[in-house]
Design a protein around this motif. Structure first.
Motif, PDB file in Angstrom:
ATOM      1  N   LEU A  59       2.575  -8.315  -8.302  1.00 27.55           N
ATOM      2  CA  LEU A  59       2.017  -8.222  -7.050  1.00 27.55           C
ATOM      3  C   LEU A  59       1.383  -9.320  -6.345  1.00 27.55           C
ATOM      4  O   LEU A  59       1.563  -9.898  -5.372  1.00 27.55           O
ATOM      5  CB  LEU A  59       1.394  -6.864  -6.708  1.00 27.55           C
ATOM      6  N   PHE A  94       2.538  11.008  -8.448  1.00 24.59           N
ATOM      7  CA  PHE A  94       2.782   9.775  -9.338  1.00 24.59           C
ATOM      8  C   PHE A  94       4.325   9.363  -9.413  1.00 24.59           C
ATOM      9  O   PHE A  94       4.662   8.285  -9.754  1.00 24.59           O
ATOM     10  CB  PHE A  94       2.307  10.110 -10.531  1.00 24.59           C
ATOM     11  N   ARG A 135      -0.646  11.120 -16.001  1.00 31.44           N
ATOM     12  CA  ARG A 135      -0.011  12.135 -15.358  1.00 31.44           C
ATOM     13  C   ARG A 135      -0.692  13.584 -15.648  1.00 31.44           C
ATOM     14  O   ARG A 135      -0.023  14.660 -15.314  1.00 31.44           O
ATOM     15  CB  ARG A 135       1.451  12.488 -15.655  1.00 31.44           C
ATOM     16  N   GLY A 146       8.451  12.100 -12.470  1.00 33.94           N
ATOM     17  CA  GLY A 146       8.065  10.604 -13.024  1.00 33.94           C
ATOM     18  C   GLY A 146       9.146   9.661 -12.500  1.00 33.94           C
ATOM     19  O   GLY A 146      10.386   9.798 -12.207  1.00 33.94           O
ATOM     20  N   TRP A 147       8.664   8.170 -12.521  1.00 34.67           N
ATOM     21  CA  TRP A 147       9.613   7.224 -11.939  1.00 34.67           C
ATOM     22  C   TRP A 147      10.764   7.131 -12.866  1.00 34.67           C
ATOM     23  O   TRP A 147      11.759   6.551 -12.802  1.00 34.67           O
ATOM     24  CB  TRP A 147       8.913   6.011 -11.640  1.00 34.67           C
ATOM     25  N   MET A 171      -4.144   9.703  -5.516  1.00 30.14           N
ATOM     26  CA  MET A 171      -4.339  10.226  -7.072  1.00 30.14           C
ATOM     27  C   MET A 171      -5.707   9.852  -7.663  1.00 30.14           C
ATOM     28  O   MET A 171      -6.224  10.654  -8.265  1.00 30.14           O
ATOM     29  CB  MET A 171      -3.233   9.529  -7.509  1.00 30.14           C
ATOM     30  N   ILE A 210      -9.214  -1.807  -3.188  1.00 28.98           N
ATOM     31  CA  ILE A 210      -7.588  -2.327  -2.999  1.00 28.98           C
ATOM     32  C   ILE A 210      -7.139  -1.912  -1.583  1.00 28.98           C
ATOM     33  O   ILE A 210      -6.538  -2.744  -0.907  1.00 28.98           O
ATOM     34  CB  ILE A 210      -6.729  -1.701  -4.192  1.00 28.98           C
ATOM     35  N   HIS A 251       4.977   7.461  -6.098  1.00 27.11           N
ATOM     36  CA  HIS A 251       4.203   6.125  -6.147  1.00 27.11           C
ATOM     37  C   HIS A 251       4.927   5.100  -7.221  1.00 27.11           C
ATOM     38  O   HIS A 251       5.197   3.896  -6.893  1.00 27.11           O
ATOM     39  CB  HIS A 251       2.698   6.310  -6.703  1.00 27.11           C
ATOM     40  N   GLY A 252       5.291   5.571  -8.083  1.00 26.45           N
ATOM     41  CA  GLY A 252       5.747   4.796  -9.344  1.00 26.45           C
ATOM     42  C   GLY A 252       7.262   4.410  -8.836  1.00 26.45           C
ATOM     43  O   GLY A 252       7.733   2.921  -8.881  1.00 26.45           O
ATOM     44  N   HIS A 271      -0.324  -1.507 -15.237  1.00 25.86           N
ATOM     45  CA  HIS A 271      -0.804  -2.007 -13.924  1.00 25.86           C
ATOM     46  C   HIS A 271      -1.473  -3.492 -13.959  1.00 25.86           C
ATOM     47  O   HIS A 271      -1.486  -4.315 -13.246  1.00 25.86           O
ATOM     48  CB  HIS A 271      -1.789  -1.054 -13.281  1.00 25.86           C
TER      49      HIS A 271
HETATM   50  C1  HEM Z   1      -2.546  -0.511  -5.558  1.00 23.29           C
HETATM   51  C2  HEM Z   1      -3.240  -0.091  -6.535  1.00 23.29           C
HETATM   52  C3  HEM Z   1      -2.590   0.857  -7.296  1.00 23.29           C
HETATM   53  C4  HEM Z   1      -3.262   2.020  -7.913  1.00 23.29           C
HETATM   54  C5  HEM Z   1      -4.809   2.477  -7.672  1.00 23.29           C
HETATM   55  C6  HEM Z   1      -2.362   2.705  -8.552  1.00 23.29           C
HETATM   56  C7  HEM Z   1      -2.823   3.965  -9.484  1.00 23.29           C
HETATM   57  C8  HEM Z   1      -1.823   4.796 -10.041  1.00 23.29           C
HETATM   58  C9  HEM Z   1      -2.057   5.815 -10.640  1.00 23.29           C
HETATM   59  C10 HEM Z   1      -3.536   6.816 -10.315  1.00 23.29           C
HETATM   60  C11 HEM Z   1      -1.173   6.402 -11.222  1.00 23.29           C
HETATM   61  C12 HEM Z   1      -0.672   7.651 -11.940  1.00 23.29           C
HETATM   62  C13 HEM Z   1      -1.170   7.502 -13.393  1.00 23.29           C
HETATM   63  C14 HEM Z   1      -1.158   9.027 -13.943  1.00 23.29           C
HETATM   64  O1  HEM Z   1      -0.450   9.756 -13.566  1.00 23.29           O
HETATM   65  O2  HEM Z   1      -2.420   9.113 -14.597  1.00 23.29           O
HETATM   66  C15 HEM Z   1      -0.076   5.364 -11.320  1.00 23.29           C
HETATM   67  C16 HEM Z   1       1.257   5.426 -12.109  1.00 23.29           C
HETATM   68  C17 HEM Z   1       2.146   4.269 -11.674  1.00 23.29           C
HETATM   69  N1  HEM Z   1       2.021   3.238 -11.221  1.00 23.29           N
HETATM   70 FE1  HEM Z   1       0.559   2.441 -10.019  1.00 23.29          FE
HETATM   71  N2  HEM Z   1      -1.375   1.917  -8.859  1.00 23.29           N
HETATM   72  C18 HEM Z   1      -1.518   0.862  -8.180  1.00 23.29           C
HETATM   73  C19 HEM Z   1      -0.314  -0.091  -8.044  1.00 23.29           C
HETATM   74  C20 HEM Z   1       0.975  -0.122  -8.569  1.00 23.29           C
HETATM   75  C21 HEM Z   1       1.613  -1.007  -8.514  1.00 23.29           C
HETATM   76  C22 HEM Z   1       1.781  -2.256  -7.889  1.00 23.29           C
HETATM   77  C23 HEM Z   1       2.817  -0.876  -9.301  1.00 23.29           C
HETATM   78  C24 HEM Z   1       4.179  -1.520  -9.401  1.00 23.29           C
HETATM   79  C25 HEM Z   1       4.483  -2.638  -9.071  1.00 23.29           C
HETATM   80  C26 HEM Z   1       2.812   0.434  -9.861  1.00 23.29           C
HETATM   81  C27 HEM Z   1       3.516   1.121 -10.552  1.00 23.29           C
HETATM   82  C28 HEM Z   1       3.143   2.472 -11.160  1.00 23.29           C
HETATM   83  C29 HEM Z   1       4.011   3.262 -11.938  1.00 23.29           C
HETATM   84  C30 HEM Z   1       5.509   2.748 -12.370  1.00 23.29           C
HETATM   85  C31 HEM Z   1       3.422   4.375 -12.288  1.00 23.29           C
HETATM   86  C32 HEM Z   1       3.914   5.545 -13.302  1.00 23.29           C
HETATM   87  C33 HEM Z   1       4.675   6.633 -12.429  1.00 23.29           C
HETATM   88  C34 HEM Z   1       4.648   7.421 -13.470  1.00 23.29           C
HETATM   89  O3  HEM Z   1       4.007   7.859 -14.460  1.00 23.29           O
HETATM   90  O4  HEM Z   1       6.067   7.997 -13.459  1.00 23.29           O
HETATM   91  N3  HEM Z   1       1.275   0.953  -9.500  1.00 23.29           N
HETATM   92  N4  HEM Z   1      -0.600   4.236 -10.597  1.00 23.29           N
END
Ligand code: HEM
Ligand SMILES: [Cu+2]
Length: 687
Positions: A438, A112, A491, A178-179, A89, A514, A115-116, A430
Motif C-alpha cells: 500500500l 473481516f 477472526r 473469510g477472503w 473491527m 490510519i 475487508h480482506g 499486514h
Molecule cells: C488500513 C489499515 C488496516 C487495518 C487497521 C486492518 C485491520 C484488519 C483486521 C482487524 C483484520 C481482521 C483480523 C482478525 O480477524 O482478527 C484484518 C484482516 C485482513 N486484512 Fe487488514 N487491515 C488494514 C489494512 C489492510 C490492507 C492494506 C490489506 C491488503 C492490501 C489488508 C488485508 C487483510 C486481509 C487479507 C485480512 C484477512 C481477512 C480474513 O481473515 O479473511 N488489510 N485486517
C-alpha cells in the motif's frame, strides 16, 4: 404454476426482507452510506452537467492512461470502505472483552471477509493495475497497450466485481467465510444463502479481468518497446510489471478454477470439496494458495518497481545493481510458485513435505535481501531529497525488514504450528501488505501524479499523510505480534482475557491514526486541485526523472510520444538530457493511428454485473441474459473494422512544437528546489 413458483421464477431468492433496513444499526448505516454516496455522485454529475463528458471522455476511452486513472479511482473508493471496516473491527475487538461489543459475531465475520476480499481484489489489485497501465507504456516508449479494447474489458470486469461487493452491502449479506473462502464451511449446508455466492462471483469477475490484463501487459512489454529498448534497458518498474504480468497469467486461472468448482458444488451438487461422497477440501486449499501465494508477489513486485524508481530518482543516482535487481525479481517470481503449501502446514501432510516447503519459503529471503541492499546502496552517497514518496520509501525499508523476519519465523513449520491463525499472522501479513504494497502504491500515486494531471500534489499534506500512515501502522500492528504470541486468535469477535485490553486499545489508536492518514490523502488531493496553478508542472519533468515517461508534456498527449525515441542505454531520458537533446525538435512528423472510443467494454462489464448478481440470487433468466449480452459484446466487436482513427501529422507537430517551445523557454530549477513554485516541470542536477 402457483405464486411461489412465479416469484421464484422472476426474482429467484430475492425478497423484500433482503433490502434495508438491516438487522443492526451499523449495517443499516453502511447500506445508507452506499445509497447516499451513489445518489450524491448522480446528483453532482447532473448539476454540473458532466454526464456527457464522463461518458465520452472517460468511460468509453481505450487510452491506457485514462484506464489507469479509472482503476486508481476504484482503488481509492474501495480503500476508504475497507479502512473504515478495519477501524470498526479494531473497535469491536477492543471493546468486546467479556462483553458483546458493537457488532454481532455474524456481522464481525462479514467485516473481516469483506475487508480482506476488498483490500486484496478491489483495492490493491486495481491500484497496481492502474499504475502499471498508466506508467509502463510510457516507460517503454509505446503508444498504448497491445490490446486496448481488452484492457478496457479488464477494467470494467473489475469494476463490475467491485460494484457487486458494494451492492452486497445494501441487498442481502456477504459471505462470512473469510477472503480465502475455505470449504467445507463455504459449502451449501454450512453457508446457505447468498453470501458465499456474492463472494464467488465478485472474485471470479475480478480474476477474469486480471487474467486478461496480465496477458495484455506481458504482450505489450514483449512487443511494443521503442526501437533499441532491449529488455536489459527497461526501467525497473517495467521489469517488475513484466514479472507481475507473468504471475497474473499463471496465478489467476487456479483461482478461477477454484471458485468455479466451488460454484459447481454449491449450485449443482457436485462434490469437489465436500468432506464426503468423494470430495476433498484440501484440493481447494491447494488451488487457492497456488493462486494465493503468487498473488502476494503480484501485490508486492510492482511496489518494488516503484521503490526502485522513487529511491533512485530522489537520491539523484543511478539504481545500484540494476542487473542484480532484475535477477532478484525474476527469482522471486519463480520461487513464489514453489511455496504455497506453507499456508497449510498444520493440515496434516508429512513432516518432509512441510520441510521442503519451509525451506523453499525461506529461500525467497535471499533475493529479497539483495533488493534491500541494492536500495540502501542506491541511497548511500546519494544526495537525498526527503519528499513525501521518499519518506514512504524509508518507512518501507524499516518495516519491510521487520515483516520479512516475521515471515522467515513463520516459515518454520513447528513455529507455525503454535502461532497458526493467531494475530501473529495477521501482524505479519499486514506488515508486508501495508508498508510493502500500500505504501508503494501511495508513493507511486504521489510520484506520478504530476505526470498524469500536470500539477504536483501539495507537499505538507503529503507529509502529514505519511506521518499518520507510518505511525498508525506501527501502533496498529506491532501490538498484534504480542497478542498473537499471547494466544489471541484471528477472526475472533469477542475475548475473555482482560489482559489483552491495553494492546487492543493501542492497536485501536493506530487504526484511528490510519483513518486520519486516509483523511490527509483526501485533503491533500482537494488542496492540490485548488492550488493547481501554483503547483503546475506542464513541462513534465518535475523530479529530474530517469526514464521515458518524464519525456512528455504533463499530462501527456493521447499518443504519448510525437515520435518514438531511439534507445541506446538504460535510463533513456537521463541520457538524452546529458547529451542536451531532450527538447530538440524531431526531423519530421507522421500520422499516428489510435483506437477509437467505444462503449462496448462498459456494456460487457455491466452485463457481467447483471449475470453475477442474478447468479447470486438464482434469477436464472437474468443470468442467462447477462451472459448472452457479455458474449454478444465480444462478438459485436469482432465484426467492427473501423475502430481506429488517425491523428494527422500537422496536429501532432503543432502540439509537440508548442510543448518543446515551452520546455526550452522554461527556466530549469535545481533538483533540491523541486518543491518550490518555481518548478514548472524542468528540474535539473545542481551544476
Ligand atoms: C488500513 C489499515 C488496516 C487495518 C487497521 C486492518 C485491520 C484488519 C483486521 C482487524 C483484520 C481482521 C483480523 C482478525 O480477524 O482478527 C484484518 C484482516 C485482513 N486484512 Fe487488514 N487491515 C488494514 C489494512 C489492510 C490492507 C492494506 C490489506 C491488503 C492490501 C489488508 C488485508 C487483510 C486481509 C487479507 C485480512 C484477512 C481477512 C480474513 O481473515 O479473511 N488489510 N485486517
Ligand atoms: Cu504464502
Amino acid at each position: 404454476m402457483n405464486t411461489h413458483d412465479l416469484t421464484y421464477w422472476l426474482f429467484g431468492n430475492l425478497r423484500w426482507s433482503d433490502f434495508p433496513p438491516k438487522s443492526d444499526l451499523i449495517a443499516t448505516g453502511a447500506a445508507s452510506l452506499v445509497i447516499l454516496g451513489a445518489l450524491g455522485v448522480v446528483v453532482l454529475l447532473t448539476v454540473t452537467r458532466r454526464w456527457r463528458w464522463l461518458w465520452s471522455e472517460w468511460l468509453t476511452s481505450l487510452d491506457h492512461k485514462k484506464i489507469g486513472i479509472m482503476y486508481i479511482v476504484i482503488a481509492f473508493v474501495m480503500l476508504a470502505r475497507a479502512v473504515v471496516e478495519a477501524a470498526l473491527m479494531r473497535t469491536q475487538q477492543a471493546v468486546a472483552i467479556n462483553a458483546p461489543g458493537v457488532v454481532s459475531p455474524e456481522h464481525f465475520a462479514q467485516l473481516f471477509t469483506t475487508h480482506g476480499s476488498v483490500m486484496i481484489f478491489f483495492m490493491a489489485m486495481p491500484f497496481l493495475s492502474g499504475i502499471i497501465n498508466y506508467v509502463m507504456p510510457l516507460q517503454i516508449g509505446a503508444r498504448d497497450l497491445t490490446f486496448p479494447f481488452m484492457n478496457a474489458v479488464g477494467l470494467w470486469l473489475t469494476g463490475a466485481g467491485a460494484a457487486l461487493v458494494m451492492v452486497s452491502l445494501v441487498i442481502g449479506k456477504f459471505s462470512i467465510g473469510g477472503w480465502s473462502g475455505y470449504p467445507p464451511f463455504t459449502e451449501l449446508p454450512f453457508s446457505p444463502g447468498e453470501g458465499v455466492d456474492y463472494w464467488i462471483w465478485a472474485v471470479t469477475l475480478s480474476s477474469l479481468g486480471t487474467t486478461l490484463t496480465g496477458i495484455n501487459f506481458a504482450v505489450t512489454l514483449y512487443k511494443e518497446r521503442a526501437p533499441g529498448m532491449r529488455l536489459f534497458r527497461l526501467p525497473l518498474f517495467a521489469w517488475t510489471s513484466l514479472c507481475t504480468a507473468i504471475l497474473m497469467i499463471f496465478a489467476m486461472p487456479p483461482l478461477t478454477v477454484a471458485t468455479a468448482l466451488l460454484a459447481l458444488d454449491r449450485y449443482a451438487g457436485f462434490h469437489f470439496f465436500t468432506n464426503d461422497l468423494g470430495g476433498n477440501m484440501m484440493n481447494y486449499a491447494n488451488l487457492f494458495w497456488l493462486f494465493g501465494h503468487p498473488e502476494v508477489y503480484i501485490l508486492i513486485l510492482p511496489a518494488f518497481g516503484i521503490w526502485s524508481e522513487v529511491i533512485s530518482t530522489f537520491s539523484g543516482k543511478r539504481l545500484y545493481g540494476y542487473k542484480s535487481m532484475v535477477f532478484a525479481v525474476m527469482c522471486i517470481a519463480v520461487l513464489s510458485f514453489t511455496v504455497w503449501l506453507h499456508h497449510f502446514f498444520t493440515m496434516g501432510q508429512s513432516a518432509n513435505v512441510n520441510a521442503v516447503f519451509g525451506i523453499a519459503t525461506m529461500l525467497i529471503g535471499i533475493p529479497t535481501g539483495v533488493k534491500v541492499y541494492d536500495w540502501l546502496l542506491t541511497m548511500y552517497g546519494g544526495r537525498l531529497r526527503l519528499t513525501a514518496p521518499m519518506l514512504f520509501a524509508v518507512t518501507f525499508l524499516f518495516c519491510f525488514v521487520l515483516g520479512g523476519l516475521s515471515g522467515i519465523i513463520l516459515a518454520n513449520p513447528p513455529v507455525d504450528f503454535s502461532v497458526h491463525n493467531s494475530l501473529f499472522l495477521v501482524a505479519h501479513f499486514h506488515n508486508m501488505l501495508i508498508p510493502g504494497t500500500l505504501f508503494g502504491m501511495i508513493a507511486g500515486y504521489m510520484f506520478w501524479f504530476p505526470k498524469a494531471f500536470g500539477f504536483r500534489l501539495e507537499e505538507t499534506w503529503g507529509r502529514i499523510a505519511w506521518g499518520c500512515w507510518s505511525a498508525g501502522f506501527l501502533l496498529a500492528f506491532l501490538p498484534l505480534y504480542m497478542l498473537g504470541l499471547f494466544g489471541m486468535m484471528r477472526r475472533t469477535a469477542e475475548t475473555f482475557r482482560a489482559e489483552y485490553a491495553p494492546w487492543l486499545w493501542t492497536a485501536w489508536g493506530g487504526a484511528g491514526l490510519i483513518v486520519c492518514g486516509l483523511g490527509a490523502l483526501i485533503v491533500q488531493l482537494i488542496v492540490s486541485i485548488r492550488r493547481r496553478e501554483a503547483l503546475a508542472v506542464p513541462v513534465g519533468d518535475p523530479w529530474d526523472g530517469h526514464s521515458l515517461e518524464w519525456w512528455t508534456s504533463s499530462p501527456p498527449p493521447e499518443y504519448n510520444f510525437a515520435v518514438l525515441p531511439k534507445i541506446e542505454e538504460t535510463e533513456a531520458f537521463t541520457a538524452m538530457k546529458r547529451r542536451g537533446r531532450a527538447y530538440e525538435s524531431p526531423e519530421d512528423y507522421a500520422d499516428i493511428t489510435m483506437p477509437k472510443h467505444t462503449g462496448l467494454p462498459v456494456m460487457i462489464g455491466a452485463a457481467g454485473f447483471v449475470c453475477a448478481f442474478a447468479l447470486t440470487w438464482h434469477i436464472w433468466w437474468a443470468a442467462a441474459l447477462g451472459l448472452l449480452a457479455m458474449w454478444g459484446g465480444v462478438v459485436a466487436r469482432s465484426f467492427r473494422s473501423d475502430f481506429e482513427h488517425v491523428i494527422p501529422a500537422a496536429q501532432i507537430e503543432r502540439e509537440n512544437e508548442a510543448w518543446l517551445a515551452r520546455a526550452r523557454a522554461t527556466t530549469p530549477v535545481d533538483r533540491f528546489a523541486e518543491l518550490d513554485p518555481a518548478n514548472r516541470g524542468k528540474a535539473v542536477e545542481r551544476q
